[in-house]
Design an enzyme around this catalytic site. Structure first.
Site, PDB file in Angstrom:
ATOM      1  N   HIS A   1       4.966  -5.583  -7.554  1.00  0.00           N
ATOM      2  CA  HIS A   1       4.748  -5.061  -6.202  1.00  0.00           C
ATOM      3  C   HIS A   1       4.046  -3.696  -6.252  1.00  0.00           C
ATOM      4  CE1 HIS A   1       5.703  -4.837  -1.844  1.00  0.00           C
ATOM      5  NE2 HIS A   1       5.586  -3.542  -2.086  1.00  0.00           N
TER       6      HIS A   1
ATOM      7  N   ASP B   1       0.548  -2.284  -4.753  1.00  0.00           N
ATOM      8  CA  ASP B   1       0.603  -1.167  -3.801  1.00  0.00           C
ATOM      9  C   ASP B   1      -0.215   0.025  -4.284  1.00  0.00           C
ATOM     10  OD1 ASP B   1       2.151  -1.928  -1.639  1.00  0.00           O
ATOM     11  OD2 ASP B   1       3.986  -0.925  -2.316  1.00  0.00           O
TER      12      ASP B   1
ATOM     13  N   HIS C   1      -2.855   3.370   2.428  1.00  0.00           N
ATOM     14  CA  HIS C   1      -2.642   3.634   3.860  1.00  0.00           C
ATOM     15  C   HIS C   1      -3.598   4.697   4.410  1.00  0.00           C
ATOM     16  CE1 HIS C   1       0.698   1.021   4.798  1.00  0.00           C
ATOM     17  NE2 HIS C   1       1.275   1.351   3.665  1.00  0.00           N
TER      18      HIS C   1
ATOM     19  N   ASP D   1       6.674   5.362   5.922  1.00  0.00           N
ATOM     20  CA  ASP D   1       7.352   5.253   4.629  1.00  0.00           C
ATOM     21  C   ASP D   1       8.332   6.412   4.416  1.00  0.00           C
ATOM     22  OD1 ASP D   1       6.506   2.825   3.562  1.00  0.00           O
ATOM     23  OD2 ASP D   1       4.647   3.675   2.782  1.00  0.00           O
TER      24      ASP D   1
ATOM     25  N   HIS E   1       3.540  -7.947   0.573  1.00  0.00           N
ATOM     26  CA  HIS E   1       4.351  -7.614   1.756  1.00  0.00           C
ATOM     27  C   HIS E   1       4.558  -8.848   2.636  1.00  0.00           C
ATOM     28  CE1 HIS E   1       4.673  -3.041   1.890  1.00  0.00           C
ATOM     29  NE2 HIS E   1       4.057  -3.302   0.760  1.00  0.00           N
TER      30      HIS E   1
ATOM     31  N   TRP F   1       0.698  -1.012   0.000  1.00  0.00           N
ATOM     32  CA  TRP F   1       0.000   0.000   0.000  1.00  0.00           C
ATOM     33  C   TRP F   1       0.821   1.191   0.000  1.00  0.00           C
ATOM     34  CZ3 TRP F   1      -3.114  -3.431  -1.706  1.00  0.00           C
ATOM     35  CH2 TRP F   1      -3.964  -4.266  -0.847  1.00  0.00           C
TER      36      TRP F   1
ATOM     37  N   ARG G   1      11.419   5.821   6.980  1.00  0.00           N
ATOM     38  CA  ARG G   1      12.421   4.794   6.680  1.00  0.00           C
ATOM     39  C   ARG G   1      13.436   5.263   5.639  1.00  0.00           C
ATOM     40  NH1 ARG G   1       9.847  -0.172   3.350  1.00  0.00           N
ATOM     41  NH2 ARG G   1       9.464   0.871   1.390  1.00  0.00           N
TER      42      ARG G   1
ATOM     43  N   HIS H   1       8.546  -3.358   7.219  1.00  0.00           N
ATOM     44  CA  HIS H   1       7.373  -3.168   6.363  1.00  0.00           C
ATOM     45  C   HIS H   1       6.859  -4.458   5.717  1.00  0.00           C
ATOM     46  CE1 HIS H   1       7.455   1.383   6.189  1.00  0.00           C
ATOM     47  NE2 HIS H   1       8.600   1.095   6.776  1.00  0.00           N
TER      48      HIS H   1
ATOM     49  N   HIS I   1       0.656   2.167  10.361  1.00  0.00           N
ATOM     50  CA  HIS I   1       1.188   1.834   9.037  1.00  0.00           C
ATOM     51  C   HIS I   1       1.323   0.315   8.828  1.00  0.00           C
ATOM     52  CE1 HIS I   1       3.415   2.823   5.335  1.00  0.00           C
ATOM     53  NE2 HIS I   1       4.113   1.731   5.614  1.00  0.00           N
TER      54      HIS I   1
ATOM     55  N   ASP J   1       0.273  -2.438   6.003  1.00  0.00           N
ATOM     56  CA  ASP J   1       1.194  -3.172   5.122  1.00  0.00           C
ATOM     57  C   ASP J   1       0.952  -4.678   5.127  1.00  0.00           C
ATOM     58  OD1 ASP J   1       2.654  -1.169   3.913  1.00  0.00           O
ATOM     59  OD2 ASP J   1       4.300  -1.191   5.362  1.00  0.00           O
TER      60      ASP J   1
HETATM   61 ZN   LIG Z   1       5.209   0.326   4.319  1.00  0.00          ZN
END
Ligand SMILES: [Zn+2]
Ligand SMILES: *[C@@H]1O[C@H](CO)[C@@H](O)[C@H](O)[C@H]1NC(C)=O
Ligand SMILES: *[C@@H]1O[C@H](CO)[C@@H](O)[C@H](O)[C@H]1NC(C)=O
Ligand SMILES: *[C@@H]1O[C@H](CO)[C@@H](O)[C@H](O)[C@H]1NC(C)=O
Ligand SMILES: *[C@@H]1O[C@H](CO)[C@@H](O)[C@H](O)[C@H]1NC(C)=O
Ligand SMILES: *[C@@H]1O[C@H](CO)[C@@H](O)[C@H](O)[C@H]1NC(C)=O
Length: 336
Positions: free
Chosen positions: A171, A175, A24, A66, A148, A19, A69, A81, A138, A142
Site C-alpha cells: 500500500h 501511496d 495529494h 490525513d 484505496h 496517495w 483523521r 479514505h 482529498h 484517494d
Molecule cells: Zn487519505
C-alpha cells in the site's frame, strides 16, 4: 510560536509518509491549473483563501484530511479514505456499493456526503462547509489510488515488500515510494513541477484524448454515489491489471524499485492526473450550481433534496474483510 513549530513539524513528518502528501498536493495543483474562473472564486471563498500563498489554495489543504483523521475529533473519518472492495484479484476485480461500503461509510459515501454538505451553506456553519470542501479535495484523490479501492490484505497494507532495500508494504509503495522515486522528492515545489507536467499532458499531450473519458456526463454532482462508483471501479480495475497481475506471491517480500516500478509508474502518473482533472471538473460543477449575488458574498443554491441517512447500504453482518479492518481500528499501517 513553539506550538506552531511543533505542529508544522508534525505535519511535515506525516507528509513524508503520507496517495502520500506528494500525490495529494500534485492533484491539488493540477486542479488549480485546470479549474475555471468561477470555480476558483467559489473554492477560495469557502476555503477563505483570498491571497496567494506558495502552498496553493487547493494543494495547501489537500493533506488536511490525513492529519484530521488522526485527531480524536476526526477519527470518525478514517473509513472515508477507502472502499474495501471484496473482490478476488487478480482473477476478478469489481466494486459493489452494497457489498463493499462499510456501515461506518467509505470513500464513495464520503464523496457523496461532502458534495451535499459543501452546498448546504444555509444549514451548515462556514467551518462545516470549509471542512466539506477539504474532504472532497482529498477523497477525489484517494479514490484514484487502486489500493484505496481494494479489501485484499487491508488494501495491501499487510503485504510486506521492499523498496530500495527498505522494508515497507504494498500500500505504501503505491501511496508514496513509487511517486517519490519518480519525482525525487515530496516538497510542494516538487508537486508543483509534477503538476505542471501532467497538466500539459492533459491539455495538449498524451492524455488529451483520454482525459474526456475520465470525467464524462455520468460524472455529475446530482448523482455523486454513481459518479464516485465509476471512479472507484476505475481505480480497482488496476489492482488486477497492474498492482498484482501475477498474484500476491509475485510481490510479497520482493524488491519493487526495479522492474515493478518501471512497469507501474505510467499508471501511477495517470491516476494522479485523473485525480486533478476530476477534482477541477467537480468543483466547476459545484460552483456553477451556486449563485453569486454580489462580488464579495456568495450565496450558494440550496442543496437538492438528498437523504444523507439513506446514503449508506443497509446494515448487514460484517464480512471477514470488514472485521479485519475493524480489528485494526480502521487505520493499521494505512497512514496515507
Ligand atoms: Zn487519505
Ligand atoms: C480568513 O482569513 C483571514 C486572513 O488570513 C483571517 O483574518 C480570518 O480570521 C479568516 N476567517 C476564517 C473564518 O477563518
Ligand atoms: C496569484 O498570483 C498569480 C501569479 O502571480 C496571479 O496571476 C493571480 O491573479 C493571483 N491570484 C490572487 C487571487 O491574488
Ligand atoms: C456526513 O458528514 C458529517 C460531517 O462530517 C458526518 O457527521 C456524517 O456522519 C456524515 N454522514 C455520512 C452518511 O457519512
Ligand atoms: C540492496 O542492497 C544490496 C546489498 O547491499 C545491493 O547490492 C543492492 O544494489 C541494493 N539494491 C537496491 C535496489 O538498493
Ligand atoms: C517535468 O518536465 C521536465 C521537462 O520535460 C523534466 O525535466 C522534469 O524532470 C519533469 N518533472 C517531473 C516531476 O515530472
Amino acid at each position: 510560536m513553539r506550538a506552531s513549530i511543533i505542529t508544522t513539524a508534525f505535519i511535515a513528518i506525516e507528509g513524508a509518509h503520507a496517495w502520500g502528501s506528494l500525490g495529494h498536493t500534485t492533484i491539488g495543483y493540477i486542479a488549480e491549473n485546470l479549474i475555471d474562473k468561477k470555480g476558483e472564486a467559489w473554492a477560495r471563498d469557502i476555503l477563505n483563501a483570498t491571497g496567494n500563498s506558495s502552498a496553493g489554495y487547493l494543494a495547501g489543504v489537500a493533506t488536511w484530511a490525513d492529519s484530521y483523521r488522526s485527531t480524536a475529533e476526526g477519527k470518525f473519518s478514517a473509513p472515508y479514505h477507502f472502499i474495501d472492495a471484496e473482490d478476488d484479484p487478480p482473477t476478478t476485480c469489481d466494486v459493489d456499493y452494497e457489498r463493499d461500503c462499510g456501515a461506518a461509510g467509505c470513500v464513495v459515501s464520503a464523496i457523496a456526503n461532502y458534495t451535499q454538505r459543501v452546498q448546504q451553506t444555509q444549514a451548515l456553519s462556514a467551518q462545516q462547509v470549509n471542512y466539506a470542501l477539504r474532504f472532497l479535495i482529498h477523497f477525489i484523490g484517494d479514490i484514484t489510488q487502486p489500493l484505496h479501492d481494494e479489501a485484499l490484505a487491508l488494501g495491501g497494507n499487510t503485504i510486506p515488500v521492499k523498496f530500495n532495500n527498505k522494508t515497507t508494504n504494498l500500500h505504501a509503495t503505491w501511496d508514496t515510494s513509487i511517486p517519490e522515486k519518480f519525482v525525487g522528492g515530496y516538497s510542494l515545489a516538487d508537486a508543483k513541477e509534477w503538476a505542471a507536467n501532467l497538466t500539459m499532458e492533459i491539455q495538449k499531450g498524451k492524455y488529451k484524448k483520454q482525459a474526456k473519458s475520465w470525467f464524462t456526463k455520468d460524472s455529475t454532482i446530482s448523482d455523486p454515489v454513481a459518479s464516485a462508483m465509476i471512479w472507484a471501479r476505475d481505480g480497482n480495475a488496476y489492482v488486477c491489471s497492474e498492482v498484482i497481475p501475477d498474484g500476491v506471491p509475485a510481490v510479497q517480500g520482493m524488491e519493487l524499485s526495479g522492474t515493478y516500478y518501471a512497469d507501474t509508474i505510467d499508471t501511477v502518473e495517470m491516476q494522479i492526473a485523473k485525480g486533478g482533472y476530476r477534482l477541477a471538473n467537480w468543483l466547476d460543477q459545484l460552483a456553477a450550481a451556486s449563485k453569486k449575488v454580489h462580488s464579495k458574498n456568495f450565496v450558494r443554491a440550496a442543496a437538492p433534496e438528498f437523504d444523507v441517512d439513506a446514503l449508506l447500504p443497509a446494515p448487514r453482518e460484517l464480512s471477514r474483510a470488514k472485521l479485519a479492518r475493524q480489528a485494526v481500528g480502521w487505520d493499521c499501517g494505512h497512514k496515507h
